[in-house]
Scaffold this motif. Structure first.
Motif, PDB file in Angstrom:
ATOM      1  N   MET A   1      37.542   7.345   1.687  1.00 44.65           N
ATOM      2  CA  MET A   1      36.319   7.951   2.197  1.00 44.65           C
ATOM      3  C   MET A   1      36.630   9.273   2.891  1.00 44.65           C
ATOM      4  N   THR A   2      37.725   9.322   3.645  1.00 42.49           N
ATOM      5  CA  THR A   2      38.149  10.572   4.273  1.00 42.49           C
ATOM      6  C   THR A   2      38.385  11.648   3.217  1.00 42.49           C
ATOM      7  N   HIS A   3      38.965  11.274   2.072  1.00 41.30           N
ATOM      8  CA  HIS A   3      39.183  12.240   0.989  1.00 41.30           C
ATOM      9  C   HIS A   3      37.850  12.727   0.401  1.00 41.30           C
ATOM     10  N   ARG A   4      36.908  11.791   0.242  1.00 42.04           N
ATOM     11  CA  ARG A   4      35.590  12.203  -0.276  1.00 42.04           C
ATOM     12  C   ARG A   4      34.884  13.095   0.732  1.00 42.04           C
ATOM     13  N   TRP A   5      35.006  12.775   2.016  1.00 40.38           N
ATOM     14  CA  TRP A   5      34.432  13.636   3.047  1.00 40.38           C
ATOM     15  C   TRP A   5      35.082  15.021   3.018  1.00 40.38           C
ATOM     16  N   LEU A   6      36.378  15.073   2.750  1.00 38.38           N
ATOM     17  CA  LEU A   6      37.066  16.355   2.648  1.00 38.38           C
ATOM     18  C   LEU A   6      36.462  17.194   1.532  1.00 38.38           C
ATOM     19  N   ASP A   7      36.222  16.591   0.389  1.00 40.77           N
ATOM     20  CA  ASP A   7      35.613  17.326  -0.722  1.00 40.77           C
ATOM     21  C   ASP A   7      34.252  17.887  -0.323  1.00 40.77           C
ATOM     22  N   ARG A   8      33.495  17.111   0.423  1.00 36.60           N
ATOM     23  CA  ARG A   8      32.177  17.577   0.880  1.00 36.60           C
ATOM     24  C   ARG A   8      32.322  18.705   1.902  1.00 36.60           C
ATOM     25  N   CYS A   9      33.309  18.586   2.792  1.00 35.03           N
ATOM     26  CA  CYS A   9      33.568  19.662   3.753  1.00 35.03           C
ATOM     27  C   CYS A   9      33.860  20.972   3.028  1.00 35.03           C
ATOM     28  N   LEU A  10      34.740  20.913   2.044  1.00 36.53           N
ATOM     29  CA  LEU A  10      35.128  22.118   1.325  1.00 36.53           C
ATOM     30  C   LEU A  10      33.955  22.733   0.574  1.00 36.53           C
ATOM     31  N   ALA A  11      33.167  21.880  -0.077  1.00 31.18           N
ATOM     32  CA  ALA A  11      32.015  22.386  -0.823  1.00 31.18           C
ATOM     33  C   ALA A  11      31.010  23.059   0.100  1.00 31.18           C
ATOM     34  N   HIS A  12      30.801  22.463   1.271  1.00 32.45           N
ATOM     35  CA  HIS A  12      29.802  23.015   2.180  1.00 32.45           C
ATOM     36  C   HIS A  12      30.305  24.283   2.865  1.00 32.45           C
ATOM     37  N   LEU A  13      31.600  24.342   3.154  1.00 35.38           N
ATOM     38  CA  LEU A  13      32.143  25.557   3.764  1.00 35.38           C
ATOM     39  C   LEU A  13      31.901  26.773   2.882  1.00 35.38           C
ATOM     40  N   ASP A  14      32.026  26.587   1.580  1.00 35.62           N
ATOM     41  CA  ASP A  14      31.823  27.695   0.656  1.00 35.62           C
ATOM     42  C   ASP A  14      30.408  28.252   0.726  1.00 35.62           C
ATOM     43  N   ASN A  15      29.465  27.407   1.161  1.00 39.47           N
ATOM     44  CA  ASN A  15      28.060  27.826   1.232  1.00 39.47           C
ATOM     45  C   ASN A  15      27.580  28.055   2.659  1.00 39.47           C
ATOM     46  N   THR A  16      28.510  28.033   3.617  1.00 34.96           N
ATOM     47  CA  THR A  16      28.146  28.226   5.025  1.00 34.96           C
ATOM     48  C   THR A  16      28.796  29.504   5.523  1.00 34.96           C
ATOM     49  N   PRO A  17      28.033  30.556   5.778  1.00 33.45           N
ATOM     50  CA  PRO A  17      28.629  31.841   6.157  1.00 33.45           C
ATOM     51  C   PRO A  17      29.267  31.788   7.541  1.00 33.45           C
TER      52      PRO A  17
END
Length: 376
Positions: free
Chosen positions: A164-180
């Motif tokens: 789950m931590t790994h899946r959360w990491l993927d979500r963190c990375l995806a959202h960072l790309d869209n968060t200025p």
């Protein structure tokens, strides 16, 4: 962020390097004083900068989100301006607080619902929300949202939590790309290795974290009650896998001995509340061993707090005077002890750096571990 590796110890995995961050260079190995709620407890920013002199300190997303709240920090122009700190800051994403709030939180795939320890109000952290909060806080290094498992921990639970931590990491990375970015400087993102005290899980997690290709990497879920030897074993497994050309941060560790042993295993960055918390309770760390300044034996000892004189308080005050301040519950005693301990922790990592560059770290480390293990 850039990391340059400058020296390695011939008899261990210890390394010395420099991390270039938005608010200046960080020389490693480094201990980061913990400034959980925008202050390193008991220390003015001027003393922190001039006497203890860290290149980077730590703040906490969970605590700063609750107080003073993200909008206040944003209005101030970010955490650096809010607390008048011109050097680097790292923010822990709140995963450890999720662990420590075990009676007041519910973890599910979407995120974590938790009850505030302040007023009982309910809040919900998702990986995406935590990235947004850390953008607005404005730390130089921001951490992935993870689950820190307890010790001991059932293998199957540890495995589910790690994935789950790994899946959360993927979500963190995806959202960072869209968060200025919220301010006019870059932020550096570190993912976190989990897996409790199971070598196969630690290996699997380290491989996944390394594959992400982040600028630096962290190791979480240790120093939560496990024996020191288990901590070292997990660190050894992980540092075999995490890329050598990137900094490695061992979260929440630890005693001075823990720090030296983990430097020998290839760790570059540390943080822990121990020097400030123990200082406020009268425990002083020195190169010769640990002092409980409240003990009667120091009542008429007029020698300096620490003849090494790492900070100005070490030779300005005697052990007898510091003991007196604690005996009358005077706040100054806690401040002096805190400054001393933080100064010692920073001296320890800086001396380790010198020894690594000189090629003498391993023998020096072994001598220091024996000395510091004494109760004076």
């Amino acid at each position: 962020m850039q990391f340059s590796l400058e020296a390695t110890d011939p008899n261990s995995r210890a390394r010395a390097g420099t991390i270039q961050l938005a608010h200046g260079p960080v020389e490693t190995p480094i201990f980061m004083p913990v400034g959980t709620v925008a202050t390193v407890k008991g220390v003015h920013q001027r003393e922190l900068e001039e006497e203890i002199n860290p290149d980077i300190i730590l703040g906490n997303t969970y605590h700063l989100y609750l107080r003073p709240q993200t909008d206040i920090i944003q209005k101030a122009g970010g955490l650096h301006k809010f607390m008048n700190w011109g050097r680097n800051i790292l923010t822990d994403s709140g995963g450890y607080q999720v662990y420590s709030l075990s009676a007041n939180r519910k973890i599910k795939e979407e995120g974590v619902k938790f009850k505030s320890h302040i007023d009982g109000s309910y809040h919900f952290f998702t990986p995406e929300r935590v990235m947004e909060i850390q953008r607005l806080i404005g730390a130089d290094v921001i951490m992935a949202f993870d689950e820190c498992t307890p010790y001991p921990c059932d293998y199957n639970y540890a495995k589910r939590s790690m994935h789950m931590t790994h899946r959360w990491l993927d979500r963190c990375l995806a959202h960072l790309d869209n968060t200025p970015l919220a301010y006019d400087y870059d932020q550096t993102f570190f993912p976190i290795v989990q897996g409790s005290t199971y070598k196969d899980l630690r290996k699997q997690s380290a491989e996944y974290i390394a594959s992400v290709g982040a600028a630096g990497n962290a190791i979480g879920g240790l120093s939560v009650g496990e024996p020191a030897e288990e901590m070292y074993a997990m660190t050894e497994v992980v540092t075999e896998i995490l890329p050598k050309e990137k900094p490695r941060y061992l979260m929440g560790v630890g005693t001075p001995i823990n720090i030296l042993e983990n430097i020998a295993l290839g760790i570059d960055m540390f943080d822990c509340v121990m020097p400030t918390r123990n200082g406020r309770n009268g425990m002083l760390f020195t190169a010769e061993g640990t002092i409980n300044i409240k003990n009667k034996k120091w009542e008429d000892d007029f020698s300096p707090i620490d003849p090494m004189g790492i900070t100005w308080v070490d030779t300005a005050y005697s052990k007898a005077y510091l003991r007196h301040l604690f005996s009358v519950n005077e706040m100054l005693g806690r401040q002096i002890a805190t400054i001393h301990n933080l100064g010692f922790y920073l001296w320890l990592t800086r001396e380790a750096r010198k020894q690594i560059k000189a090629g003498t770290f391993f023998a020096w480390k072994n001598t220091m571990v024996q000395q510091m293990d004494k109760r004076l």
